[in-house]
Scaffold this motif. Structure first.
Motif: not given
Length: 579
Positions: A245-246, A249-250, A299-300
């Protein structure tokens, strides 16, 4: 039985003519591909297929999280692939393209009514834009053709006196399949047919105009509902696995940054970089598809960049691009690339022979040009994989419109058929020539990969489009001779890729490439230059790129600057073959 409608809506689809159209399409596919086996048009299908088959990352399992196609379809193919060795992804895309083309051809044939001459004109006209689509395999092409065929079938049925439930269900199923393969592609095909039919419906006789407009509104609303609903379901499936999921979104954050972030000012770009703690070169790495280090481009960091990005909105971006696209140069290029289908519209205008009845054709032609230009504003370009099937959708509207009503007598239909056969012959020769050239290129790439393997790389890093993956991996063929490889694209934070790099001690990858001479990267030389300042800024290492293989693609080794062997000659494909 659904009766024929007067005016622009033609005789509804019949099972007999669809069956013949499907047989003709399959025969064309077989005749072209037996002569020269097909290749992929782009490397997108390669990535999807290898992901579904568990060959995208060494040692990684198969996955349905392949971004470009709906995860429900991809996971279904993953499950089926565990029980069969068939190339399921290729079969689905090829089958969908075949059915989509057959549906459009059958609708055009039915629009021509009875008689061999009008039917031949319709089939010949639709064969012209269909033939280039058969020159290879590409999932967006399949989706657009399916979406356009579904919208046309749905419109014909809903605009008829007594719509048939079976045909409406068939249209919905075809549209759903296209949406599952490439959601936005199928939506583009359906939207194109709907938009092009608007001037046709408006110019319909008064008693039928409201019925046609209502049918169009229903089709367009159906496209919007299905597209939105499937996108929502796709997001729900990704949420079942937080890591993937990440990853998804990335991906969308990168699309926003890299595709739509070009209009930021220098001060805004600096604020975005500082939010993530990046140097100018770190930002360049991301733009060059080298953002693979999770500690630098993870991601961050991307989330921080997005928070600092200006909230321009799509409207402002589109307004900025509008004058860049709606100009004479873009119009000339579009007309040149669409000359064959614009020629079809001209032939049908000649065949109709009556100026007033050509008003719907003229309206559909103008709508097609404007629709394509608007797509360029929204998506920045209009590649073959999108423009070519849209041309088929336009031809379908032309044939459905020009074939409706009483066919004219005289010399015009015979002349029209001759002109269309000449156009079709030229398209067929172009497709065959391109396939033959691709076949020679495929043999060359096979030989070059075999020669490159003599360098005994422990890992090949295929960067961006530096390696012709769409040539090396082929539809309907399973390769077992590919060297160990991974791929670097715009989104390199795939859980499978990152786990592989961690498990093999290659984190971060760019440093590992420069420390292990057995790792080679295939790329264009100007695309990997940012790795040199990256190593200097983050690891105080002075490195250089050494070209070790030069053929239709180039392989590079990262070595310490002024290390022994710096002046070694470049190994070229022909030289390596002679050793």
């Amino acid at each position: 039985m659904n009766e024929p409608s007067r005016g622009v809506v033609a005789t509804p689809l019949t099972g007999r003519r669809f069956g013949i159209a499907l047989a003709l399409t399959l025969a064309a596919v077989a005749a072209i591909w037996i002569r020269t086996p097909p290749l992929y048009f782009t490397n997108d299908d390669v990535l999807i297929r290898l992901g579904i088959e568990g060959q995208l990352v060494p040692g990684a399992p198969a996955t349905g999280f392949v971004l470009f196609t709906h995860s429900a379809l991809a996971w279904a193919l993953v499950w089926l692939h565990a029980h069969t060795a068939l190339p399921l992804w290729d079969l689905v895309t090829i089958g969908t393209l075949t059915v989509g083309i057959a549906t459009i051809v059958a609708l055009g044939w039915c629009a021509a009514g009875g008689g061999w001459l009008p039917g031949s004109i319709a089939v010949a006209a639709l064969a012209i834009p269909a033939l280039p689509l058969l020159g290879g395999v590409q999932f967006t092409i399949s989706a657009v053709a399916a979406g356009g065929g579904a919208a046309a079938l749905g419109f014909v049925e809903l605009a008829g006196r007594r719509p048939r439930r079976s045909m409406i269900v068939a249209a919905v199923l075809l549209g759903l399949l296209g949406e599952m393969i490439r959601p936005m592609g199928a939506a583009a095909g359906g939207l194109a047919v709907g938009v092009l039919l608007v001037p046709v419906a408006i110019s319909a006789p008064a008693p039928l105009r409201r019925q046609y407009l209502l049918a169009l509104a229903t089709v367009l609303a159906g496209v919007a509902v299905v597209t939105t609903g499937l996108q929502y379901i796709d997001g729900l499936i990704y949420r079942l696995d937080p890591a993937w999921d990440e990853y998804q979104r990335y991906h969308w954050r990168l699309v926003h940054l890299l595709e739509w972030g070009g209009g930021t000012t220098l001060a805004e770009a600096d604020a975005m970089r500082h939010a993530a703690g990046w140097t100018i070169n770190d930002w360049v790495l991301l733009k060059r598809w080298l953002g693979v280090d999770p500690a630098l481009h993870g991601f961050e960091q991307i989330a921080r960049v997005m928070e600092a990005a200006p909230n321009t909105g799509w409207g402002g971006t589109l307004l900025t691009r509008l004058p860049q696209v709606l100009d004479a140069e873009h119009l000339r290029r579009l007309v040149a690339e669409s000359a064959s289908v614009l020629g079809i519209a001209a032939v049908y205008a000649i065949v109709r022979g009556r100026g007033r009845e050509n008003i719907p054709l003229a309206g559909a032609t103008v709508a097609f040009v404007l629709f394509c230009l608007v797509l360029e504003v929204v998506f920045k370009d209009l590649p073959f994989r999108l423009l070519a099937p849209l041309q088929l959708c336009f031809a379908a509207v032309v044939v459905m419109t020009g074939g409706a009503g009483r066919a004219p007598a005289g010399w015009q239909p015979a002349l029209g058929l001759v002109l269309l056969l000449a156009l079709g012959g030229r398209e067929l020769a172009t497709v065959v020539t391109r396939l033959e050239g691709s076949g020679r290129q495929a043999a060359q790439v096979d030989e070059e990969v075999r020669l490159l393997s003599r360098l005994d790389p422990s890992l090949l890093v295929l960067h961006a489009d530096g390696f012709p993956a769409e040539i090396f991996w082929r539809p309907l063929v399973r390769r077992t001779d590919a060297p160990p490889n991974i791929r670097l694209d715009d989104n390199n934070q795939s859980p499978h890729l990152q786990r592989f790099l961690t498990a093999t001690g290659r984190q971060p990858l760019l440093r590992a490439i420069c420390q292990d001479p057995s790792i080679l990267i295939i790329s264009e030389d100007d695309r990997i230059e940012p790795v040199v300042p990256y190593m200097r800024e983050h690891f105080a290492a002075d490195v250089q790129w050494t070209k070790v293989f030069d053929a239709s693609f180039r392989a590079w080794r990262c070595t310490p600057r002024n290390a022994p062997g710096e002046s070694d000659p470049v190994v070229r494909g022909r030289e390596l073959k002679d050793r």
